[in-house]
Design a protein around this motif. Sequence first.
Motif, PDB file in Angstrom:
ATOM      1  N   PRO A 145     -52.476  -4.019  15.331  1.00 30.42           N
ATOM      2  CA  PRO A 145     -51.532  -5.140  15.178  1.00 30.42           C
ATOM      3  C   PRO A 145     -52.128  -6.351  14.449  1.00 30.42           C
ATOM      4  CG  PRO A 145     -52.128  -4.805  17.493  1.00 30.42           C
ATOM      5  CD  PRO A 145     -52.687  -3.662  16.735  1.00 30.42           C
ATOM      6  N   GLN A 146     -53.427  -6.651  14.667  1.00 29.87           N
ATOM      7  CA  GLN A 146     -54.045  -7.785  13.964  1.00 29.87           C
ATOM      8  C   GLN A 146     -54.107  -7.523  12.456  1.00 29.87           C
ATOM      9  OE1 GLN A 146     -56.401  -6.646  16.609  1.00 29.87           O
ATOM     10  NE2 GLN A 146     -55.602  -8.044  18.143  1.00 29.87           N
ATOM     11  N   ARG A 157     -52.125  -5.529  10.791  1.00 29.90           N
ATOM     12  CA  ARG A 157     -50.759  -5.498  10.230  1.00 29.90           C
ATOM     13  C   ARG A 157     -50.311  -6.888   9.800  1.00 29.90           C
ATOM     14  NH1 ARG A 157     -48.981  -2.040  14.640  1.00 29.90           N
ATOM     15  NH2 ARG A 157     -47.851  -3.839  15.457  1.00 29.90           N
ATOM     16  N   ASP A 158     -50.837  -7.930  10.490  1.00 32.55           N
ATOM     17  CA  ASP A 158     -50.480  -9.303  10.128  1.00 32.55           C
ATOM     18  C   ASP A 158     -51.085  -9.695   8.782  1.00 32.55           C
ATOM     19  OD1 ASP A 158     -49.110  -9.555  12.444  1.00 32.55           O
ATOM     20  OD2 ASP A 158     -50.727 -10.556  13.554  1.00 32.55           O
ATOM     21  N   ASP A 189     -49.683  -6.476   3.309  1.00 30.27           N
ATOM     22  CA  ASP A 189     -48.281  -6.397   2.927  1.00 30.27           C
ATOM     23  C   ASP A 189     -47.884  -4.912   2.886  1.00 30.27           C
ATOM     24  OD1 ASP A 189     -45.877  -6.260   1.612  1.00 30.27           O
ATOM     25  OD2 ASP A 189     -46.393  -7.709   0.049  1.00 30.27           O
TER      26      ASP A 189
END
Length: 364
Positions: free
Chosen positions: A36-37, A39-40, A43
């Motif tokens: 999740p980190q 994915r931030d 793009d």
Amino acid sequence: MKTPFYNKLAYIGLYLAILCLLSVLAFHFPEYLSNPQLRDVYDVNQLRLILLSSLYLAFGMGLIALIFSRKKGLALATVLVAAAATVLGGSAVEVQIPIQQKPIYLSLDLIILDLLFMSLLFVPLERIFYLRRQRFLREGLAIDLSHYALNHLLMGGVFVLIVWPGNWIHQHIFQDRVPHLTQQMPLWLQVLGILFIADFAQYWIHRSFHKRPRWWQFHKIHHSTMKMDWLASSRLHIGDVIITRAFSYIPIVCLGFSQAAVQLYLPIVAVQALFVHSNVRFHFGLLRYILTTPVVHHWHHSSDPKALDKNFAVTFSFIDVMFGTFYAPRVWPETYGLYREKISNSFMKQLVYPFVEQLRKPKA
Ligand SMILES: [Zn+2]
Ligand SMILES: [Zn+2]
């Protein structure tokens, strides 16, 4: 036209096709197979474009190799893996937003992106400027890749353990007492500051890993590599990774550097760590007394008794000069690996080795 060229094409095509197939799986199950980190930061549309181009490239390489290469089986595998990735949805796999992140997940996206960009950088570099001619499928590669895969796949959990001590100390001891002067510094100076402070902390942790017998049981796995190249840097026991990075992170968070500076620092140190292990003949002359260059870190891995317990810094070798642990003559070391010690060549045995040794040996 030389046949070996087409054989190489088949190998590269298969490597790319496998990365594509793994990417498609990560697109199908992002809640289990992506970080999740991370994915931030990236793009997704750009990743889809990279995936699509890579699929075309892998197909093309597989087909050319199928016609011209002698390794027909390898070429056929390339085409089949690329076809499987396409049949499974390729770059067009729908992702349900928001992603219902699972508490336990594997950072497969980190592996794919890291392998893709690092191999694009280091494979040509080592082919052109090689120090020693060695096959890509060299001795010990499977162990290096196994450590690499484990350390990266578990990065979600590892990351929590790395940042926890630093965040705890910052929250309970330093917060509001340290003026955040660092955040007012220009970004480039903050990045330079982090590079130095993290390397200074890393220097002492690394030195402890060499000097403390119990810690050495973890770190000797890194020194068991007999062949140096960019992937040799991956041979690190997961306990070694967590302890080293956690201690390096403490001063960074406690001194209040900005997130932007930390995010710039991370790829720089990642590339530098691979570069100093790589199979390249760059010497950098007198600069090696200031910056850790490949020859400096190659000596750190040497089994020559003169070089034992030397060159602990990964970025700034002047830290070693300052503390009397610098050793890097102009010539390259001839032998690598452990000095009068042995360790199993099995990944699983290496993983449990430090714990078994703790039980076996009397307290140091
Ligand atoms: Zn070491
Ligand atoms: Zn190393």
